[in-house]
Design an enzyme around this catalytic site. Structure first.
Site, PDB file in Angstrom:
ATOM      1  N   THR A  22      68.438 -14.222   9.759  1.00 44.29           N
ATOM      2  CA  THR A  22      68.109 -15.410  10.551  1.00 44.29           C
ATOM      3  C   THR A  22      68.157 -15.087  12.041  1.00 44.29           C
ATOM      4  O   THR A  22      67.299 -15.532  12.811  1.00 44.29           O
ATOM      5  CB  THR A  22      69.081 -16.559  10.218  1.00 44.29           C
ATOM      6  OG1 THR A  22      68.938 -16.903   8.842  1.00 44.29           O
ATOM      7  CG2 THR A  22      68.800 -17.783  11.078  1.00 44.29           C
ATOM      8  N   LYS A  38      61.413 -22.095   7.568  1.00 39.64           N
ATOM      9  CA  LYS A  38      62.323 -21.767   6.468  1.00 39.64           C
ATOM     10  C   LYS A  38      61.940 -22.703   5.328  1.00 39.64           C
ATOM     11  O   LYS A  38      62.316 -23.874   5.326  1.00 39.64           O
ATOM     12  CB  LYS A  38      63.772 -21.987   6.901  1.00 39.64           C
ATOM     13  CG  LYS A  38      64.801 -21.825   5.790  1.00 39.64           C
ATOM     14  CD  LYS A  38      65.240 -20.391   5.647  1.00 39.64           C
ATOM     15  CE  LYS A  38      66.401 -20.279   4.655  1.00 39.64           C
ATOM     16  NZ  LYS A  38      66.938 -18.926   4.586  1.00 39.64           N
TER      17      LYS A  38
END
Length: 219
Positions: A22, A38
């Protein structure tokens, strides 16, 4: 599932969960002025991945695209969905239209299940975007990385390269690139202060922006 649009982009996956993909996705999205998506967020306590990218990337809020599924349980997406009596529908995972490059972050690694019959890698293959594999530099990374590279190759998924995360480990990094026949894109160290400015500086020091240009992608 829709194919990649003209703007293109990258899928970000990892050799494992919790390795820093991330953070890498945030750095990459900021560096190439992309949009971020996402598709499946499993775990809603604390900061979500999209919220972390919003905080770290410097992207305007409109370029952090909403998740297709937001699941409360921090578990494999198939299990988190089942806990809410949901079945993840592949049709809901069509790539969103974007006039800018799209950075798409998976969950865990490429063989994480979305349902009891569908893996993230199956969805990757349908999306048609090149994959960047994030790999730890610590013990065990050679085996984990080569297994992921093989899994992607078996499905005909284009692997743009490997982004390493952690302290320098030149031998492991080079043997993964050599044995896997893949490009070593660079390395993002763990940062003492995880904030936009030091992340931008670390990405600029560890990677070449031109390696992520649309004309510099591996088939």
């Amino acid at each position: 599932m829709t194919p990649a649009g003209a703007a293109g982009g990258f899928i970000i996956t990892g050799t494992d969960t919790g390795i820093g993909k991330t953070v890498f996705a945030a750095a990459l999205a900021g560096a190439i002025d992309a949009a971020y998506w996402k598709p499946v967020q499993a775990g809603l306590d604390g900061q979500t991945d999209a919220q972390a990218v919003a905080r770290l990337s410097g992207l305007p809020p409109g370029r952090i695209l909403p998740e297709a599924y937001r699941l409360a349980l921090p578990a494999s997406p198939h299990r988190a969905a089942e806990a809410q009596a949901i079945t993840i529908n592949p049709a809901a995972l069509a790539l969103p239209a974007s006039p800018r490059p799209l950075v798409v972050e998976g969950a865990g690694g490429p063989l994480v299940p979305l349902t009891r019959r569908l893996l993230f890698a199956d969805v990757f293959a349908g999306w048609g975007l090149p994959v960047i594999l994030c790999a730890r530099t610590s013990l065990g990374t050679i085996n984990h990385s080569l297994l992921c590279i093989e899994a992607l190759a078996r499905r005909g998924i284009a692997l743009h390269g490997v982004a390493f995360i952690g302290a320098a480990n030149d031998d492991s990094e080079h043997i993964i690139a050599e044995l896997g026949g893949v490009r070593r894109l660079g390395r993002l160290p763990h940062l003492a202060t995880l904030a936009p400015a030091p992340l931008r500086a670390a990405f600029a020091a560890g990677f070449r922006r031109e390696d992520f240009h649309p004309g510099n992608r591996r088939a």
